[in-house]
Design a protein around this motif. Structure first.
Motif, PDB file in Angstrom:
ATOM      1  N   VAL A 196       0.839  -1.192   0.000  1.00 49.77           N
ATOM      2  CA  VAL A 196       0.000   0.000   0.000  1.00 49.77           C
ATOM      3  C   VAL A 196       0.883   1.255   0.000  1.00 49.77           C
ATOM      4  O   VAL A 196       0.580   2.250  -0.661  1.00 49.77           O
ATOM      5  CB  VAL A 196      -0.930  -0.013   1.227  1.00 49.77           C
ATOM      6  CG1 VAL A 196      -1.611   1.319   1.405  1.00 49.77           C
ATOM      7  CG2 VAL A 196      -1.967  -1.120   1.078  1.00 49.77           C
ATOM      8  N   ALA A 197       2.008   1.176   0.709  1.00 54.46           N
ATOM      9  CA  ALA A 197       2.906   2.326   0.816  1.00 54.46           C
ATOM     10  C   ALA A 197       3.329   2.821  -0.566  1.00 54.46           C
ATOM     11  O   ALA A 197       3.292   4.020  -0.851  1.00 54.46           O
ATOM     12  CB  ALA A 197       4.136   1.960   1.649  1.00 54.46           C
ATOM     13  N   PHE A 253      -4.837  -5.726  -8.172  1.00 50.41           N
ATOM     14  CA  PHE A 253      -5.914  -5.087  -7.421  1.00 50.41           C
ATOM     15  C   PHE A 253      -5.426  -3.867  -6.627  1.00 50.41           C
ATOM     16  O   PHE A 253      -5.915  -2.753  -6.828  1.00 50.41           O
ATOM     17  CB  PHE A 253      -6.558  -6.099  -6.467  1.00 50.41           C
ATOM     18  CG  PHE A 253      -7.591  -5.508  -5.549  1.00 50.41           C
ATOM     19  CD1 PHE A 253      -8.870  -5.245  -6.005  1.00 50.41           C
ATOM     20  CD2 PHE A 253      -7.275  -5.205  -4.231  1.00 50.41           C
ATOM     21  CE1 PHE A 253      -9.824  -4.683  -5.173  1.00 50.41           C
ATOM     22  CE2 PHE A 253      -8.228  -4.645  -3.385  1.00 50.41           C
ATOM     23  CZ  PHE A 253      -9.506  -4.390  -3.866  1.00 50.41           C
ATOM     24  N   PHE A 273       9.033 -15.610   2.244  1.00 51.28           N
ATOM     25  CA  PHE A 273       7.995 -15.220   1.293  1.00 51.28           C
ATOM     26  C   PHE A 273       6.640 -15.062   1.969  1.00 51.28           C
ATOM     27  O   PHE A 273       5.849 -14.202   1.582  1.00 51.28           O
ATOM     28  CB  PHE A 273       7.927 -16.197   0.120  1.00 51.28           C
ATOM     29  CG  PHE A 273       8.900 -15.837  -0.940  1.00 51.28           C
ATOM     30  CD1 PHE A 273       8.555 -14.965  -1.949  1.00 51.28           C
ATOM     31  CD2 PHE A 273      10.198 -16.326  -0.905  1.00 51.28           C
ATOM     32  CE1 PHE A 273       9.466 -14.590  -2.913  1.00 51.28           C
ATOM     33  CE2 PHE A 273      11.123 -15.960  -1.864  1.00 51.28           C
ATOM     34  CZ  PHE A 273      10.764 -15.090  -2.869  1.00 51.28           C
ATOM     35  N   ASN A 323       2.511  -7.430   2.642  1.00 56.88           N
ATOM     36  CA  ASN A 323       2.017  -6.620   1.526  1.00 56.88           C
ATOM     37  C   ASN A 323       0.558  -6.885   1.199  1.00 56.88           C
ATOM     38  O   ASN A 323      -0.037  -6.156   0.410  1.00 56.88           O
ATOM     39  CB  ASN A 323       2.845  -6.880   0.264  1.00 56.88           C
ATOM     40  CG  ASN A 323       4.164  -6.127   0.285  1.00 56.88           C
ATOM     41  OD1 ASN A 323       4.339  -5.203   1.060  1.00 56.88           O
ATOM     42  ND2 ASN A 323       5.081  -6.524  -0.574  1.00 56.88           N
ATOM     43  N   TYR A 361      -3.274  -6.880   0.896  1.00 60.51           N
ATOM     44  CA  TYR A 361      -4.231  -5.828   1.207  1.00 60.51           C
ATOM     45  C   TYR A 361      -5.660  -6.328   1.050  1.00 60.51           C
ATOM     46  O   TYR A 361      -6.519  -6.083   1.889  1.00 60.51           O
ATOM     47  CB  TYR A 361      -3.973  -4.618   0.298  1.00 60.51           C
ATOM     48  CG  TYR A 361      -4.862  -3.454   0.598  1.00 60.51           C
ATOM     49  CD1 TYR A 361      -4.785  -2.788   1.814  1.00 60.51           C
ATOM     50  CD2 TYR A 361      -5.793  -3.021  -0.334  1.00 60.51           C
ATOM     51  CE1 TYR A 361      -5.614  -1.732   2.100  1.00 60.51           C
ATOM     52  CE2 TYR A 361      -6.623  -1.944  -0.053  1.00 60.51           C
ATOM     53  CZ  TYR A 361      -6.523  -1.308   1.164  1.00 60.51           C
ATOM     54  OH  TYR A 361      -7.350  -0.270   1.449  1.00 60.51           O
ATOM     55  N   PHE A 362      -5.897  -7.089  -0.015  1.00 58.80           N
ATOM     56  CA  PHE A 362      -7.257  -7.509  -0.369  1.00 58.80           C
ATOM     57  C   PHE A 362      -7.962  -8.208   0.789  1.00 58.80           C
ATOM     58  O   PHE A 362      -9.048  -7.802   1.201  1.00 58.80           O
ATOM     59  CB  PHE A 362      -7.198  -8.435  -1.590  1.00 58.80           C
ATOM     60  CG  PHE A 362      -8.547  -8.732  -2.191  1.00 58.80           C
ATOM     61  CD1 PHE A 362      -9.045  -7.960  -3.227  1.00 58.80           C
ATOM     62  CD2 PHE A 362      -9.325  -9.779  -1.719  1.00 58.80           C
ATOM     63  CE1 PHE A 362     -10.285  -8.224  -3.781  1.00 58.80           C
ATOM     64  CE2 PHE A 362     -10.567 -10.050  -2.261  1.00 58.80           C
ATOM     65  CZ  PHE A 362     -11.051  -9.270  -3.298  1.00 58.80           C
ATOM     66  N   ALA A 418      -1.017  -1.883   6.584  1.00 60.21           N
ATOM     67  CA  ALA A 418      -1.530  -1.558   5.250  1.00 60.21           C
ATOM     68  C   ALA A 418      -2.874  -0.848   5.340  1.00 60.21           C
ATOM     69  O   ALA A 418      -3.092   0.177   4.683  1.00 60.21           O
ATOM     70  CB  ALA A 418      -1.649  -2.833   4.416  1.00 60.21           C
ATOM     71  N   LEU A 457      -2.451   2.732   6.805  1.00 64.96           N
ATOM     72  CA  LEU A 457      -1.894   3.698   5.855  1.00 64.96           C
ATOM     73  C   LEU A 457      -2.986   4.235   4.942  1.00 64.96           C
ATOM     74  O   LEU A 457      -3.096   5.434   4.700  1.00 64.96           O
ATOM     75  CB  LEU A 457      -0.800   3.036   5.003  1.00 64.96           C
ATOM     76  CG  LEU A 457       0.571   2.893   5.630  1.00 64.96           C
ATOM     77  CD1 LEU A 457       1.495   2.153   4.671  1.00 64.96           C
ATOM     78  CD2 LEU A 457       1.155   4.257   5.947  1.00 64.96           C
ATOM     79  N   ALA A 469       4.672   5.323   5.862  1.00 63.63           N
ATOM     80  CA  ALA A 469       4.878   4.466   4.690  1.00 63.63           C
ATOM     81  C   ALA A 469       6.321   3.977   4.640  1.00 63.63           C
ATOM     82  O   ALA A 469       6.589   2.809   4.374  1.00 63.63           O
ATOM     83  CB  ALA A 469       4.520   5.220   3.409  1.00 63.63           C
ATOM     84  N   SER A 476       6.808   1.367   7.157  1.00 64.63           N
ATOM     85  CA  SER A 476       6.149   0.109   6.802  1.00 64.63           C
ATOM     86  C   SER A 476       7.019  -0.735   5.869  1.00 64.63           C
ATOM     87  O   SER A 476       6.814  -1.941   5.747  1.00 64.63           O
ATOM     88  CB  SER A 476       4.791   0.383   6.144  1.00 64.63           C
ATOM     89  OG  SER A 476       4.955   0.716   4.778  1.00 64.63           O
ATOM     90  N   LEU A 477       7.974  -0.100   5.190  1.00 63.34           N
ATOM     91  CA  LEU A 477       8.837  -0.858   4.276  1.00 63.34           C
ATOM     92  C   LEU A 477      10.097  -1.379   4.969  1.00 63.34           C
ATOM     93  O   LEU A 477      10.808  -2.215   4.414  1.00 63.34           O
ATOM     94  CB  LEU A 477       9.230   0.023   3.083  1.00 63.34           C
ATOM     95  CG  LEU A 477       8.062   0.512   2.216  1.00 63.34           C
ATOM     96  CD1 LEU A 477       8.577   1.403   1.092  1.00 63.34           C
ATOM     97  CD2 LEU A 477       7.279  -0.655   1.639  1.00 63.34           C
ATOM     98  N   LEU A 487      10.533  -5.218   5.449  1.00 63.22           N
ATOM     99  CA  LEU A 487      10.838  -5.885   4.174  1.00 63.22           C
ATOM    100  C   LEU A 487      12.299  -5.664   3.808  1.00 63.22           C
ATOM    101  O   LEU A 487      12.982  -6.573   3.331  1.00 63.22           O
ATOM    102  CB  LEU A 487       9.950  -5.328   3.056  1.00 63.22           C
ATOM    103  CG  LEU A 487       8.451  -5.508   3.212  1.00 63.22           C
ATOM    104  CD1 LEU A 487       7.719  -4.878   2.037  1.00 63.22           C
ATOM    105  CD2 LEU A 487       8.106  -6.989   3.295  1.00 63.22           C
TER     106      LEU A 487
END
Lengths: 327, 278
Positions: free
Chosen positions: A150-151, A260, B202, B209, B211-212, B227, B230, B249, B252-253, B256
């Motif tokens: 999202v970021a 999406f 993974f 990551n 979101y859905f 997510a 944000l 943001a 949030s990275l 990762l």
């Protein structure tokens, strides 16, 4: 199985005492081993139980349910009402649906080829012992790592939006005032395609792995025979890379159809401006979970599944003609 | 002579493209330390008026719930997903790679097909099911599927890896009276550790990551993940406060990025798995 794996006795004598002892035990247990094979079938299902429960409960039965729902009207409050192929007929008269198909196809048709060509070109550039390969590879991969978040989608909205980085650059360089690529229906989709291509790192890494598997001797032999660089590329490199091209192609197509998050975030969930970023999955989400037209959304999901299945089947069928497997 | 020129060209090209590729990230990092009203004026990534105010303001979060909570929520879901995937996928992979049972070939083919299935055909009935179970607005819909091996990719990855473990090892263990359960725990699992690490990494990245499904199932602010928070941040504060948004943001990275720094080897293994001699 226990009986057939026994080795001849003279071979055993050459081995250590421990191995010989095992051999003897194995011999005496060969009868037991047969019964254990029978148990092994049960052990197989035992270990498979979580997956089988998931397969039935979260995949197989839901698929049947969604196929059934696709022939009904269902809003989660009233009971599903059978309407036959009504949802499927409705699709082709629904301008928003047709728009979402157009948007998604544009996205797939532009993103997939450019994505793969860029990934392949950069992989070729990095191949053949460039110094600092791991640094370049890392830099090119980072966008793939972050890209789905999202970021990054929010960042993209700012960069290409009004007053953003790109807007400022266009003003400084070309004197264009107030360019907002996110708010313009002509350009919004292309900012999302750029976001997707920006993430060429993962297919690039797959291509690099493929390039490393090509035997150096092939190129050496061809060079000695006087083959030019371009000839070696088209006659050796490219054919030997086809399995990797095929793999990347299938994966990219499948994932592009299902994109999406970027469309949802950049358009605030609307698919706008003027439905220009209304991805298939975004419209499906709106239909199913904002309007609670669960039947219609299920029908859309099945059309997506069938489309992906046909395209995959087509690719696998033609792959025999152009994908070169050395073994 | 011309060869060195080609080398130079390649380096210059790669450096320029590399800068172009990471410039958006550098700019976001810079902006997160820049004063709010400067962000849209500065095109260079080094902030002209450095400040930490964005981080302080951002960390305060949404409607009284701080970002520390959202991070903890995300980490919790990630941790449970990792545990679920490791258990369920390794069990299934062991069955497919090492055990004999009647429907093995058929079920293996089914597993391969599920790899290519768009999840949209199952998501609506799944939502209805979880709704009936009273699981909407809880973490159960995000976690339970992981314990049921829905991520076939990891099963596939582990099967590939387990097939490379010498069969002699199994036989020796079997001769010593080792049954299939102990074989799994003491022979196969210890040898599969690299594939388990790849799976962990993974699962982390994909869940972080994702979101859905979070958007679908979570609605209370106190259950929000990073997510979701944000995205909500934009709605609550309007389009005006990009500074705090970029600060969060950027944060949030960070998880990762840490994974990327320490586990690059496993990442690359995971990406190329399936393509190399699939």
């Amino acid at each position: 199985m226990g009986g057939t794996t026994l080795k001849p006795l003279h071979e055993v004598q050459k081995r250590t005492d421990l191995a010989a002892r095992r051999y003897v035990i194995l011999r005496t247990m060969s009868l037991k081993a047969r019964t254990r094979n029978g148990q092994s079938s049960m052990a197989g299902y035992l270990f498979l139980t979580p997956w089988l429960v998931g397969l039935l409960g979260l995949t197989a039965l839901p698929m049947i349910a969604s196929l059934y729902l696709s022939f009904t009207n269902y809003d989660m409050i009233n009971r599903p009402r059978w309407i036959g192929i009504g949802n499927y007929v409705k699709m082709f008269q629904d301008p928003q649906y047709l728009m979402s198909v157009k948007v998604t196809l544009t996205y797939v048709l532009l993103n997939v080829p450019i994505h793969l060509v860029v990934a392949l070109l950069i992989a070729l550039l990095l191949h053949k012992g460039i110094r600092g390969l791991h640094i370049y590879r890392a830099v090119y991969y980072v966008p793939s790592l972050f890209g789905g978040s999202v970021a990054i989608s929010l960042l993209w909205k700012q960069i290409f939006g009004g007053g953003g980085l790109v807007s400022n650059l266009l003003e400084h360089l070309f004197g264009l005032q107030n360019v907002n690529l996110i708010d313009s229906p002509q350009t919004a989709l292309y900012t999302l395609i750029i976001l997707a291509i920006w993430q060429f790192g993962s297919p690039m890494i797959i291509f690099l792995a493929g390039l490393q598997q090509i035997p150096v001797e092939l190129h050496e032999a061809a060079t000695i025979d006087g083959a030019s660089t371009s000839k070696r590329f088209f006659r050796i490199t490219l054919p030997l890379l086809t399995p990797f091209i095929f793999f990347n192609l299938v994966m990219q197509i499948i994932s592009s159809f299902q994109a999406f998050t970027p469309a949802y975030i950049v358009s605030d969930g609307s698919g706008g401006p003027l439905n220009s970023t209304l991805f298939y999955t975004l419209y499906l989400y709106q239909t199913g979970f904002s309007n609670f037209q669960m039947g219609y959304a299920s029908a859309m999901a099945w059309v997506l599944l069938i489309a992906i299945a046909i395209i995959s089947a087509f690719l696998f069928a033609t792959s025999k003609k152009w994908v070169f497997y050395s073994e | 002579m011309s060869l060195t020129r080609v080398h130079w060209f390649r380096h210059v090209f790669n450096i320029l493209l590399g800068i172009l590729m990471i410039y958006p990230l550098l700019w976001m990092l810079g902006s997160s330390f820049n004063q709010e009203n400067q962000i849209f004026r500065d095109n260079f990534f080094i902030p002209s008026m450095p400040t930490l105010a964005n981080y302080v303001e951002g960390w305060a979060g949404l409607s009284g719930i701080g970002f520390d909570r959202f991070f903890l929520n995300s980490f919790f879901i990630v941790a449970m997903s990792i545990i679920g995937n490791l258990i369920s996928c390794s069990m299934a992979a062991y069955a497919f790679a090492r055990l004999n049972f009647r429907l093995r070939r058929f079920l293996f083919a089914v597993m391969l097909v599920t790899l290519m299935l768009p999840f949209h055909v199952t998501v609506i009935p799944q939502y209805i099911l979880f709704h009936k179970l009273g699981w909407i607005n809880t973490y159960w819909p995000l976690i339970v599927p992981k314990f049921l091996g829905v991520e076939g990719f990891f099963i596939f990855l582990m099967i590939q890896f387990m097939r490379g473990i010498p069969k002699e090892l199994d036989e020796a263990a079997r001769v010593d009276g080792c049954g299939p359960v102990r074989m799994y725990f003491f022979v196969i699992l210890p040898m599969t550790v690299p594939a388990l690490v790849t799976t962990t990494i993974f699962t982390f990245i994909w869940t972080w990551n994702d979101y859905f499904s979070q958007l679908l199932y979570i609605s209370s602010t106190n259950l929000y993940t990073v997510a979701l928070a944000l995205r909500q941040f934009v709605d609550v504060t309007g389009q005006s406060s990009w500074g705090p948004l970029f600060a969060m943001a950027t944060l949030s990275l960070v998880p990762l990025f840490i994974i990327f720094i320490f586990f690059q080897k496993y990442l690359i293994e995971g990406i190329t798995a399936g393509s190399v001699k699939g």
